[in-house]
Design an enzyme around this catalytic site. Structure first.
Site, PDB file in Angstrom:
ATOM      1  N   GLU A   1       0.874  -1.201   0.000  1.00 14.68           N
ATOM      2  CA  GLU A   1       0.000   0.000   0.000  1.00 14.68           C
ATOM      3  C   GLU A   1       0.899   1.235   0.000  1.00 14.68           C
ATOM      4  OE1 GLU A   1      -2.033  -0.745   3.711  1.00 14.68           O
ATOM      5  OE2 GLU A   1      -3.584  -1.927   2.712  1.00 14.68           O
TER       6      GLU A   1
ATOM      7  N   CYS B   1     -10.377   1.278   8.413  1.00 15.09           N
ATOM      8  CA  CYS B   1      -9.611   2.512   8.611  1.00 15.09           C
ATOM      9  C   CYS B   1     -10.172   3.670   7.809  1.00 15.09           C
ATOM     10  CB  CYS B   1      -8.121   2.304   8.339  1.00 15.09           C
ATOM     11  SG  CYS B   1      -7.686   1.979   6.638  1.00 15.09           S
TER      12      CYS B   1
END
Lengths: 639, 639
Positions: A315, A411
């Site tokens: 990521e 998140c």
């Protein structure tokens, strides 16, 4: 010039575009998320967050913990981000019932704090002896950071300091462990650093500042810290590689870093803290590092949507100019973090380029992260989606054509909620005598310096921004770089003011009416030829909005090219159906060319092409009409 | 019409382009590879292959095995592929010393065979009890298959049958285990199936045919076979996922398959055997499956270079139309396997499309796999390379800008060597009364049916192909699809013959001179608009050669577009320096446009562009001048 953006504007009540989003967060996201935290949301994976805190409280009191801990090692942070979002929402929309709900959760959290100030349900429930033995993966400092942010926000919103005191005691515990007892290291996932700066401002406790400085300057000094730490323990969370220094921005001391590397959210959270400390301390060396990292991101590693972290592998940031549209990661949270960083950079240096990027990230990637009804969310924000390939091909599994529902690892949704709810603190800033308008947002602003104004605008769809001054002073308004021409009137009379570093400065008096007119002409956008994915491609922007072309409006998108220099007509600003959802938006229509398909994979015949129109919608609204093709960048046709 | 391509043409001696490559294989690849097998090559990772066979021989005799087994579980196959390449080379270039070297290696290999016919050094040295317990990863059938191919080739080349007898005994062992003792399963990596067909033709032993049929029809029938197998054992080679059925083409019975899936080399090796059995048995159902899989590859999953297996994840086929240029895997071995498959399809159905693809794969991906001096090799054959991104970015690590030296896992170099050395068996085929010319290759061909001819051509750089008939009969010559126009003369007089399914048929007599003139005009190529990576892009082809544009000729390639319909001029056919290597080639020069770079990542100004020329070289010659940019597909400019 030092500006305090975050938490510094006394009050902001928004209307218009932002207000509508804030109501969506209040009405949909916050209640839904709370039901998730309590495991009461139907068809949603168990969160157990509230139960974890209850169980940790039992563990602290030595009672039996029947159903233990459940979830990720950073599960606590979901509760923290929810409280933070609820707090910002309470500033805009006072709500006795919501406040009581937060109070109840704060009570539960405070019970989960150990007598020595330690607060983390994973370790308290599972194994106290593992505390602080896995900074690489353990997320203890990360969870503390988020709860500190929640505490500061709730204190700001309500004046209630119970959670703030809990987190100050937690900060003291951390201070003792890392400063007094000289235990080395810093968190694998930066977050506590920027939170400690908020704690410092909220409490005035200098140990918070000292701790933030300590963690920022510790990072990367002992390159092998995480490897040594890993050797000392016999457990792991995800078997993370402690030698992957760049992943956690720990390859060298932060003051020597020049390239934005590693996990993109971690990176921008760290850089935010660096910029905050640089501003607080007037630390020019640290600011210079921030500036290098800012340029690394915005000049070489950022999508036109303000998306960052182009690769799914980690990521993470990739190398310079590696910005593929179709396999993009571009996490919603990373663009939120980029806004944090931009906001802190503005405090160091009032330069419109920071606000330009902040706005670019917000109106494109951050808003795209949320379905228009606030019920589903993208983590990943590709610039091209082709059903049949996206979400299916081994290299495109992360690029989904429609927003999935609430994740177990939640998140992005609460991060988007807290960002939207606190939009005013990014849009406005102040110092002793000036009110700064970094972004354009309908609503009323009251500064601690006494200034007060009301802004009326249909931005980002209307390009007139009217400020009605209630209490005067100095007003600084950003003129976006994309607005090559602009006009200003003061009480109806045109005036000429040249921007300095992207801002115009006006002395305004009580009752003055200032109107800024920006350029709402849609424009073609091109990428640098250094970006392989963008050669021969063109996009369309209008104001801060990047447009995209979806199958729902265009049929097959892959066969479309945009004509160079062709007409782009702007539609009406109207409520538009997106499936069952209605959203006020503006479509554009551009001169285009459609290529016929061939019945082979390759041909040596020039393909047949016909003129047509391509209909674009703002990128943030894509994926709200089911699976269909979407492209921001189309091939450019020159005839 | 049934044709036997493989091993059926009595003799073929090539000159010209192919002959030069075959000499390179003889002079460079075969000697170098042999030194690797013996661990005598400097600066090259240990192979230990010969030593493994010596040690297995000791193990069979019950002697001490001092330095055991070293290498991959499929290490034996390196020796097999080397013998096979050496054998084909011996047909072209008799060489007493090389033959003695092969004989010596065959002696060592025969000593490594266990008394029951089993032959695999990994299991014989390490643990006999593990035999046949891990078909998923164990590569026992794979290694047997390669050694069977070697045995057949060496028998064909020299008439020596020692290795053939060893491998027939090995086939009997396999027959006993899988057929007589009814042990289930088939190899995770198909290979033995196509090799058993060669064994059947070389020995006439029907058990070989029966075994090949058995393995082909067993695959995918018990979908959970590999999972059940994994449960029964307590060891693994690479911890492969036994549930990833499609990876080894075992998701359903092969006769029901329609999509080319999984590891691309495995896939085409399997399909080759399927097509071979279909041809042998006149099995229409099996051929129909082959045809579906062929169309899946060539109509939806193949690069213009004949590269297949577009994703590095599993070195595998992706979904339809997912053909990225920059992150391509497109393994050299997979294109070699595609040639095998095409060659067997031609035996079922004389259709030029099979030969077109065979040629496309050969002249582009297969040849690109080898450095022009035969010393370095690509496994991975991207269609775009940008230094700084390729080989560096997390998603592009496999796409190297220059060929690496010999790998420990040396599958592609010996595979390319055996393919080039046996080019004639792909170029020509025969049946009772006809000689088939599938590809154009300078040299002399002698068929078992009595026909004999000499072909003179500078193909792929010259487009006149002259056949001098020494012994007449029926001649079938392919007219490639890319050659829209063509001419034929017989003894100097123009004749008109219309191709049927891509072939012209001529009755030829002793002494006849036939000349085919193909169209050498360079052409632009376009991809289907279903391929997202190719929209707005154009490439250049001439004959079977795909051209590419390299930095060495063009400076910055990313800023180049090709003009639609612009001139493409063809250079001289000359010896051209590629660094220190010289290679006879033809460059092309195309009308192009160069875009100025901007100093930002994005701009709303139409970029400045100037006319220029772009110089292309055949794709197979790329990467021979150090790290530089390379693109096959350039944006197309319409003005």
């Amino acid at each position: 010039m030092k500006i305090q953006n975050q938490t510094s504007v006394k009050a902001y009540k928004s209307g218009g575009f932002i207000g509508r989003y804030q109501k969506l967060v209040r009405d949909t996201v916050i209640p839904y998320q709370y039901s998730v935290l309590r495991d009461e949301a139907p068809d949603t994976e168990k969160s157990h967050v509230v139960k974890n805190f209850i169980n940790a409280g039992k563990a602290v009191r030595g009672e039996d913990v029947d159903d233990g801990f459940y979830g990720m090692v950073f599960q606590d942070s979901d509760a923290a981000k929810w409280i933070e979002a609820a707090a910002y929402s309470l500033i805009n929309f006072p709500d006795q019932k919501l406040e009581e709900t937060v109070d109840g959760l704060v009570d539960i959290i405070s019970e989960a704090q150990d007598t020595d100030g330690y607060l983390n349900t994973y370790y308290t429930i599972k194994d106290k002896d593992k505390r602080w033995t896995n900074l690489l993966e353990g997320h203890e400092l990360y969870c503390s950071g988020h709860m500190m942010e929640a505490a500061c926000a709730y204190f700001e919103a309500t004046g209630k300091d119970k959670l703030l005191k809990v987190m100050l005691k937690n900060a003291e515990h951390i201070y003792k462990h890392f400063i007094e007892e000289k235990n080395g290291g810093c968190g694998g996932h930066p977050e506590v650093e920027l939170a400690l700066m908020k704690m410092y401002r909220a409490t005035g406790d200098k140990r918070c500042l000292e701790l933030a400085e300590h963690f920022v300057d510790t990072r990367g000094c002992d390159v092998h810290f995480y490897e040594k730490e890993a050797e000392k323990r016999d457990w792991t969370v995800w078997n993370s590689n402690p030698s992957d220094y760049d992943y956690m921005q720990a390859g060298k001391p932060v003051r020597q870093q020049s390239d934005a590397t590693g996990h993109a959210v971690r990176a921008v959270y760290l850089y935010t803290a660096m910029a905050d400390i640089a501003s607080q301390n007037g630390d020019k060396e640290l600011f210079a590092a921030c500036r290098r990292l800012w340029e690394s991101i915005t000049k070489r590693r950022m999508y036109i949507t303000g998306g960052i972290g182009s690769t799914v592998i980690g990521e993470a940031f990739s190398v310079d100019y590696d910005l593929p549209s179709d396999t993009a990661y571009a996490e919603t949270c990373a663009s939120i973090g980029l806004m944090f960083f931009a906001s802190r950079m503005l405090e160091n240096d009032l330069d419109g380029e920071y606000a330009d990027v902040m706005e670019q990230a917000f109106y494109n990637t951050v808003l795209a992260g949320m379905q228009l009804d606030g019920k589903r969310f993208f983590y990943v924000n590709p610039l091209e989606v082709i059903p049949g390939i996206s979400g299916v091909s081994p290299t495109h599994r992360h690029d989904l054509p429609v927003r999935p529902k609430w994740y177990a690892c939640a998140c992005c949704p609460p991060n988007a909620a807290r960002l939207i709810a606190s939009f005013g603190s990014y849009a406005y800033g102040e110092n002793d005598d000036t009110l700064f308008c970094h972004m354009f947002a309908d609503g009323t602003v009251e500064a601690k310096n006494g200034m007060k104004l009301t802004c009326e605008t249909q931005y980002p769809y209307g390009f007139d921004v009217s400020y009605k001054i209630e209490k005067g002073g100095k007003l600084a308004v950003r003129i976006p770089k994309w607005s090559g021409k602009f006009g200003i009137t003061a009480n109806g009379c045109g005036i000429e003011v040249q921007p300095k570093k992207g801002y115009i400065f006006l002395d305004v008096s009580d009752g003055d009416a200032i109107k800024i007119t920006l350029d709402g002409t849609p424009k073609f956008a091109y990428g640098s030829v250094k970006v392989p994915a963008l050669t021969g491609k063109v996009a369309v922007m209008r104001g801060p909005l990047v447009y995209c072309f979806e199958g729902a409006d265009n049929g097959d998108v892959l066969s479309l090219s945009l004509r160079r220099g062709g007409d782009i007509t702007v539609g009406e600003h109207t409520e538009t159906p997106f499936g069952e959802i209605s959203h006020s938006t503006v479509k554009i229509t551009a001169d285009a060319v459609r290529r016929d398909d061939i019945d082979t994979l390759y041909t040596d015949s020039i393909p047949n092409e016909t003129s047509c129109k391509a209909v674009g919608i703002p990128y943030y609204t894509w994926g709200n009409r089911g699976e269909n093709q979407m492209r921001i960048w189309l091939p450019e046709s020159l005839v």
